[in-house]
Motif scaffolding. Structure first.
Motif, PDB file in Angstrom:
ATOM      1  N   UNK A 157      -5.350  -8.704  42.663  1.00  0.00           N
ATOM      2  CA  UNK A 157      -5.294  -9.922  43.790  1.00  0.00           C
ATOM      3  C   UNK A 157      -4.169  -9.195  44.792  1.00  0.00           C
ATOM      4  N   UNK A 158      -4.161  -9.034  45.862  1.00  0.00           N
ATOM      5  CA  UNK A 158      -2.915  -8.705  46.684  1.00  0.00           C
ATOM      6  C   UNK A 158      -1.691  -9.677  46.634  1.00  0.00           C
ATOM      7  N   UNK A 159      -0.650  -8.659  46.428  1.00  0.00           N
ATOM      8  CA  UNK A 159      -0.507  -7.227  46.688  1.00  0.00           C
ATOM      9  C   UNK A 159      -0.577  -6.425  45.622  1.00  0.00           C
ATOM     10  N   UNK A 160      -0.912  -6.926  44.366  1.00  0.00           N
ATOM     11  CA  UNK A 160      -1.255  -5.666  43.347  1.00  0.00           C
ATOM     12  C   UNK A 160      -1.207  -6.466  41.867  1.00  0.00           C
ATOM     13  N   UNK A 161      -1.415  -7.761  41.812  1.00  0.00           N
ATOM     14  CA  UNK A 161      -1.471  -8.645  40.608  1.00  0.00           C
ATOM     15  C   UNK A 161      -2.769  -8.722  40.055  1.00  0.00           C
ATOM     16  N   UNK A 162      -2.823  -7.902  38.599  1.00  0.00           N
ATOM     17  CA  UNK A 162      -4.232  -7.770  37.980  1.00  0.00           C
ATOM     18  C   UNK A 162      -4.998  -9.316  38.102  1.00  0.00           C
ATOM     19  N   UNK A 163      -6.321  -9.118  38.060  1.00  0.00           N
ATOM     20  CA  UNK A 163      -7.094 -10.259  38.487  1.00  0.00           C
ATOM     21  C   UNK A 163      -7.101 -11.306  37.335  1.00  0.00           C
ATOM     22  N   UNK A 164      -7.089 -10.825  36.143  1.00  0.00           N
ATOM     23  CA  UNK A 164      -7.118 -11.880  34.976  1.00  0.00           C
ATOM     24  C   UNK A 164      -5.582 -12.384  34.947  1.00  0.00           C
ATOM     25  N   UNK A 165      -4.666 -11.778  35.247  1.00  0.00           N
ATOM     26  CA  UNK A 165      -3.293 -12.492  35.271  1.00  0.00           C
ATOM     27  C   UNK A 165      -3.157 -13.399  36.448  1.00  0.00           C
ATOM     28  N   UNK A 166      -3.933 -13.223  37.545  1.00  0.00           N
ATOM     29  CA  UNK A 166      -3.714 -14.071  38.571  1.00  0.00           C
ATOM     30  C   UNK A 166      -4.594 -15.466  38.344  1.00  0.00           C
ATOM     31  N   UNK A 167      -5.836 -15.167  37.927  1.00  0.00           N
ATOM     32  CA  UNK A 167      -6.832 -16.222  37.740  1.00  0.00           C
ATOM     33  C   UNK A 167      -7.011 -16.705  36.566  1.00  0.00           C
ATOM     34  N   UNK A 168      -6.444 -15.969  35.425  1.00  0.00           N
ATOM     35  CA  UNK A 168      -6.711 -16.417  34.172  1.00  0.00           C
ATOM     36  C   UNK A 168      -6.642 -17.736  33.995  1.00  0.00           C
ATOM     37  N   UNK A 194      -5.695  -3.748  57.521  1.00  0.00           N
ATOM     38  CA  UNK A 194      -4.283  -3.249  57.649  1.00  0.00           C
ATOM     39  C   UNK A 194      -3.504  -3.464  56.214  1.00  0.00           C
ATOM     40  N   UNK A 195      -3.948  -4.791  55.747  1.00  0.00           N
ATOM     41  CA  UNK A 195      -3.097  -5.339  54.594  1.00  0.00           C
ATOM     42  C   UNK A 195      -3.461  -4.338  53.399  1.00  0.00           C
ATOM     43  N   UNK A 196      -4.639  -3.930  53.320  1.00  0.00           N
ATOM     44  CA  UNK A 196      -5.443  -3.443  51.955  1.00  0.00           C
ATOM     45  C   UNK A 196      -5.443  -1.844  51.924  1.00  0.00           C
ATOM     46  N   UNK A 197      -5.425  -1.223  53.299  1.00  0.00           N
ATOM     47  CA  UNK A 197      -5.888   0.027  53.161  1.00  0.00           C
ATOM     48  C   UNK A 197      -4.795   1.037  52.362  1.00  0.00           C
ATOM     49  N   UNK A 198      -3.598   0.621  52.167  1.00  0.00           N
ATOM     50  CA  UNK A 198      -2.641   1.368  51.567  1.00  0.00           C
ATOM     51  C   UNK A 198      -2.469   1.014  50.042  1.00  0.00           C
ATOM     52  N   UNK A 199      -3.390   0.119  49.484  1.00  0.00           N
ATOM     53  CA  UNK A 199      -3.235  -0.508  48.226  1.00  0.00           C
ATOM     54  C   UNK A 199      -4.330   0.177  47.367  1.00  0.00           C
ATOM     55  N   UNK A 200      -4.270   0.098  46.072  1.00  0.00           N
ATOM     56  CA  UNK A 200      -5.079   0.676  44.961  1.00  0.00           C
ATOM     57  C   UNK A 200      -6.297   0.271  45.139  1.00  0.00           C
ATOM     58  N   UNK A 201      -7.557   1.109  44.765  1.00  0.00           N
ATOM     59  CA  UNK A 201      -8.830   0.789  44.897  1.00  0.00           C
ATOM     60  C   UNK A 201      -9.005  -0.614  44.322  1.00  0.00           C
ATOM     61  N   UNK A 202      -9.745  -1.479  44.763  1.00  0.00           N
ATOM     62  CA  UNK A 202     -10.039  -2.737  43.989  1.00  0.00           C
ATOM     63  C   UNK A 202      -9.115  -3.753  44.370  1.00  0.00           C
ATOM     64  N   UNK A 203      -8.203  -3.542  45.054  1.00  0.00           N
ATOM     65  CA  UNK A 203      -7.208  -4.718  45.485  1.00  0.00           C
ATOM     66  C   UNK A 203      -7.957  -5.552  46.570  1.00  0.00           C
ATOM     67  N   UNK A 204      -7.744  -7.042  46.152  1.00  0.00           N
ATOM     68  CA  UNK A 204      -8.709  -8.044  47.166  1.00  0.00           C
ATOM     69  C   UNK A 204      -7.890  -8.975  47.482  1.00  0.00           C
TER      70      UNK A 204
END
Length: 800
Positions: free
Chosen positions: A662-673, A585-595
């Protein structure tokens, strides 16, 4: 400092209120100023309210003396206005209150009371200003704490005045004794001597009553202060009890020690003054002597004993000397520490104080209840030198408990015997305290502890400590688990959040708590205060979907976070307690690849999984989830590196990383870099290349993923024993495909065969660090792994 000086320093609005007050009063403001200290030292309330007007008459005449004295002091100066006001005020009160001195006392009492109200309002305004402008990390004093400090200062001032009055009383008694002993019945002025002696006796009697009233008033004020101090101490103990089970750290006891010490000093000083009054009464007494029957010495001793008894506390509860932050759980044979403290920091200069420790002094009547010995010592002595430098603190370190063997066996499993992790034990402390001739036996107790014999009992023991300290109304109830009460969710929920906060500095948010509430209670529509959970359901009863008790599942996740996920949990990158359905429910309306990262509900060891959303060609939205990562995997590869290098095989086995936002829409490398490992500087002189482990999931092209289906990466469990002297090359369960000059790809055809087959020259040790390749006869040189994945492993070939 007189209160009048404080009033003069208030802000302008409060100054105006003060001027308005005295503009309507008979007492001129400048007269109030010059008599400030004397006016504030008098007991106007007693003089106004006492039906006996003797005290009011006394204050009336003393006021006239003060006015005359001030007038004479200023008669030679040029302050004509002050002289006028002094003379006019003296005439006015004589005309108005000569026969009604109690009304004059009421006038002064009302003025002082209104001054106090103005000052209190100014302090509240100032406090409100500071709360809006100071650092929120700096705790503000509560109104009660401010009242305690104000009362302590007032009592110190009252005590100084009482000491002075007792001294003056002693001088007056000496005058009476001299006149009594030197009277001569045959002297011509014998009548005058008798009259003077009677006047001196009257003054002595009046002065004794005044001092006695002052001492009784002071004792009453001390009793009020004691009540406030004990309330603060009870609040501290409640905070300490919650802090033991993970709540934010409670404030220290240094401030309490200062307050208790000041209060006890005043009581000991009052004790000295009352004893002096008793001695004066023994030297000179007469009919209806008030000092013979009305000295409040017994009430003082009772108040002092109460304050000292409560001031003896366990400052630090028993805790094992381990990095595990779980106090009140002890293991037999393991060292632990506990610290006691006397908040009244008063000790005779030549009197060492010894604290004795014991366990279960009052053993509960429970069948099979274990008994223990404390090793190596059951006492600790504090010398006066250490007491002066560090306070009255007894720090027991390196203690252990050893069980006394009994004929009972099978503890915790035999029917009728209590379970080890539900058996509560209490440490008892006693000290023989003496100060200024007062001798008392002070006692205190620790909170109940659970004593285990194996570390695998730690989790269940901690659950018991948690349950007890949340719900027990009696902190000494050792029979609590004979019938443990149910826990309201409003109490249990915050406690679960404390468990995370205590080890990561970040608790659970409301969404995470709601998921846990739904897991425990289902879709209940009751109010939260009506949701009750039993002890059995919490800690013993297996529950789906993981088929293990709730606490077992929760505690393993807590351990996983503390050990491997602390930083990203603290920074809010883990969604955590989210079901598969909630994740969709949290991810279904997000961009593909949102995790998002969520904890597994089914993993027996505690696991975390990545769930991401995909949009199919037919616009169908599906949720993909990787098989949970447990401690076994995360100790090899951090979760941030797994996310960074994760690969999903698409058509023609082309790898791609589906984890983009990364949910809700943070680029992966920005969040975990910030958590990525730094790349090694591959210099030419390095003989071997550094390996990297990544996770890859293989997708069958002709299969459509259904929502919530798991992609389960398999890690081949390679046999690590080398096999030498082969006569012929065995048939391999994989193919080697050349990619470039320095890279080979190992394509696994049959994972089961690989797991069961003997090692070949292409197999390599994966689980130890550093990696040592396994060679067979005839090999030209070792290889080192750079990637490992389900179905594919890529080898780097060093240059020779």
């Amino acid at each position: 400092m007189a209160k009048w000086e404080i009033l003069q320093g208030l802000d302008r609005p409060f100054q105006e209120r003060l001027h308005e007050l005295y503009s309507k009063s008979l007492l001129p403001m400048d007269v109030r100023k010059h008599l400030a200290s004397w006016i504030e030292d008098q007991n106007w309330y007693q003089a106004a309210m006492d039906p006996d007007t003797s005290h009011a008459y006394l204050l009336f005449h003393r006021l006239l003396d003060q006015l005359a004295s001030q007038y004479n002091n200023y008669s030679q100066e040029s302050d004509l206005l002050l002289q006028h006001n002094l003379r006019k005020f003296c005439r006015d009160i004589q005309a108005l209150y000569q026969d009604k001195p109690n009304q004059l006392a009421g006038l002064f009492y009302d003025l002082l009371l209104e001054e106090k109200n103005i000052m209190s309002q100014a302090q509240r305004t100032q406090q409100s200003f500071f709360q809006d402008h100071v650092d929120p990390e700096v705790p503000m004093k509560t109104r009660q704490q401010q009242e305690i400090e104000t009362r302590i200062q007032e009592l110190k001032d009252m005590m100084q005045k009482l000491i002075k009055d007792v001294y003056n009383l002693s001088d007056l008694q000496d005058v009476f004794s001299f006149r009594f002993k030197t009277q001569n019945p045959s002297a011509p002025n014998q009548a005058r001597q008798q009259q003077l002696l009677q006047e001196t006796l009257n003054d002595l009697d009046r002065k004794r009553k005044e001092v006695l009233d002052a001492s009784r008033t002071l004792l009453g004020q001390c009793s009020t202060l004691s009540t406030l101090l004990l309330q603060e101490l009870d609040e501290w103990k409640e905070q300490q009890q919650k802090a033991c089970i993970g709540a934010p750290a409670h404030r220290g006891v240094d401030q309490l020690e200062s307050w208790f010490t000041d209060g006890a000093k005043i009581l000991f000083q009052l004790k000295q003054q009352l004893q002096k009054l008793e001695d004066l009464s023994n030297e000179v007494s007469y009919e209806n002597d008030p000092l013979k029957t009305k000295l409040p010495l017994q009430g003082l001793l009772e108040l002092l004993q109460l304050l000292l008894q409560r001031a003896f506390i366990v400052e630090s509860q028993p805790q094992m000397v381990l990095p595990v932050n779980r106090p009140l759980v002890l293991k037999t044979g393991n060292k632990f520490s506990v610290q006691t403290r006397l908040l009244v920091r008063l000790q005779d200069a030549n009197e060492p104080l010894t604290v004795h420790i014991s366990i279960d002094k009052h053993t509960p009547q429970i069948k099979g209840f274990r008994t223990f010995n404390i090793l190596p010592s059951e006492r600790k002595t504090l010398t006066p030198e250490k007491g002066r430098s560090q306070g009255l603190i007894w720090d027991f370190r390196c203690l252990t408990v050893k069980e006394q063997k009994t004929s009972v066996s099978g503890k915790g499993s035999s029917e009728g015997l209590p379970i080890v992790t539900e058996e509560l034990h209490i440490f008892n402390f006693t000290v023989q305290y003496s100060y200024q001739g007062l001798k008392l036996d002070l006692k205190t107790n620790s909170l109940p502890v659970v004593i285990i014999s194996n570390m695998n009992q730690l989790s269940n023991a901690w659950a018991a400590i948690l349950w007890f300290n949340l719900l027990s109304s009696d902190p000494q109830n050792q029979k609590f688990f004979s019938k443990p009460p149910k826990a309201p969710w409003t109490v249990l929920g915050p406690a679960l959040s404390w468990q995370f906060f205590s080890c990561t500095d970040r608790g659970l948010d409301q969404e995470q708590l709601n998921m846990l509430k739904k897991k425990l209670f289902g879709k209940e529509h009751k109010k939260e205060s009506q949701l009750l959970l039993s002890w059995i359901t919490f800690s013993k009863q297996d529950s789906p979907p993981g088929k293990q008790p709730f606490w077992t599942w929760f505690d393993k996740i807590l351990d996983l976070v503390h050990t491997h996920l602390k930083e990203i949990w603290k920074d809010g990158h883990i969604k955590g307690f989210v079901t598969r359905a909630q994740a969709l429910r949290l991810l279904e309306k997000k961009l593909p690849g949102t995790f998002l990262l969520r904890f597994s509900e089914t993993s027996q060891e505690g696991g975390i999984t990545c769930s991401w959303v995909e949009h199919q060609d037919d616009d169908k939205v599906v949720l993909q989830s990787v098989e949970p990562y447990t401690k076994e995997i995360l100790q090899l590869v951090p979760i941030t590196e797994i996310i960074r290098h994760y690969q999903l095989l698409a058509e023609e086995n082309v790898p791609e990383n589906p984890l983009c936002f990364l949910y809700p829409g943070i680029p992966r490398d920005e969040a975990f870099g910030p958590y990525y490992r730094e790349k090694d500087d591959f210099m030419n002189h390095r003989k071997y290349l550094r390996r990297e482990l990544i996770v890859v999931s293989n997708r069958q092209v002709d299969e459509v993923q259904s929502p919530c289906q798991s992609l389960e990466p398999e890690v081949p469990d390679l046999n690590l024993e080398p096999h030498l002297g082969w006569e012929q090359e065995p048939e391999l369960p994989f193919d080697l495909q050349e990619i470039g000059d320095d890279l080979l790809t190992l394509k696994v055809n049959d994972i089961e065969a690989l797991n069961n087959d003997i090692l070949t020259r292409d197999a390599i040790l994966l689980r130890d660090d550093p990696v040592l390749p396994i060679l067979t006869p005839g090999d030209e040189g070792p290889t080192s792994v750079s990637h490992f994945m389900e179905g594919t492993a890529t080898f780097d070939l060093p240059n020779y």
